[in-house]
Write an enzyme that holds these catalytic residues in place. Sequence first.
Site, short mmCIF file in Angstrom:
data_model
loop_
_atom_site.label_atom_id
_atom_site.label_comp_id
_atom_site.label_asym_id
_atom_site.label_seq_id
_atom_site.Cartn_x
_atom_site.Cartn_y
_atom_site.Cartn_z
N CYS A 39 -1.53 8.99 1.73
CA CYS A 39 -1.18 8.68 0.55
C CYS A 39 -2.45 8.91 -0.27
O CYS A 39 -2.04 8.89 -1.56
CB CYS A 39 -1.22 6.85 0.81
SG CYS A 39 -2.52 6.15 1.25
N GLU A 72 0.81 -1.12 0.03
CA GLU A 72 -0.07 -0.10 -0.13
C GLU A 72 0.67 1.23 0.19
O GLU A 72 1.47 1.66 0.91
CB GLU A 72 -1.08 0.09 1.26
CG GLU A 72 -1.91 1.13 1.10
CD GLU A 72 -2.78 1.39 2.45
OE1 GLU A 72 -3.45 2.31 2.54
OE2 GLU A 72 -2.36 0.55 3.25
#
Length: 307
Positions: free
Chosen positions: A231, A197
């Site tokens: 993110c 991720e």
Amino acid sequence: KQWAMTPAPVRGEIVRQIGDNLRAKLEPLGKLVSLEMGKILPEGIGEVQEAVDIADYATGLSRMLNGKVIPSERPLHTMLENWHPLGVVGVITAFNFPVAPYFWNFTIASICGNACLWKGAPTTPLTGVACTRLIAEVLEANKLPGGLSGLVTGGADVGEAMVIDPRVNLLSFTGSCHIGKQVGTKVQQRMGKLILELGGNNAISVMEDADLGMLVPAVCFASVGTAGQRCTTTRRLIVHKSLVDEVVRRLVSAYKQVKIGDPLVKGNLCGPLHTVSAVESYKAAIAEAKKLGGKIETGGNVLSGRY
């Protein structure tokens, strides 16, 4: 082996209890996240709530780990699909979300019969210790080994050891694309399993018929949340040329209303950047933008005083 042989719904009950323990400590753990990481308190509490929610989800999922019944070409034979635990799941998480990503991994891995080894960011060790203690309380109460959720702390050398160790059957890494590429290559070299991720370079596209009343709050939240350290943070706007001036005007007005300060103080919408090096990186990015012909519409300076 004891955990792997435990029926999945029973494992789900343990995860449910862990979720309840998190729920009972929602506010103090959220405060610890805000204090150690720097995100504002509603975000800190919200992150812990994500851990609670995934525990609830995993509890239900523990009764739905279904296999398939597959026809066989042999008379009077049937093939059954049956899933087995992998073994040890290594989880390396980042500073910006020091709670939720571990539980996204741990709860699902646990109901599937695996043990987890967690390495959090070296700058958020207290949050990792607190979460591990909450898990350990449930494991101890149910006479289960604490090794089902282990914690290690340290720098890149510790993470490297997890990445290359063949005893870590699956490695889940949350972090930058740069490091993620290295992690992916090294895990694949030993034929391990991998979950990545990684960071993003996210854009919002603004078409000619866009609802600017909806756009501006969305951009502000997506850009300012967690001080722009997610993110999923919005880093670019691609705006139809007919709307550029109006979008910039509205965003400048909105940004001037954002209160920056102590993440534990109610009303502040943006806490500090996580580290001094993050501040230096931000300053370098602003300097590069100016060098390339960019214009700073508002802000652009490091705040004086404590921040």
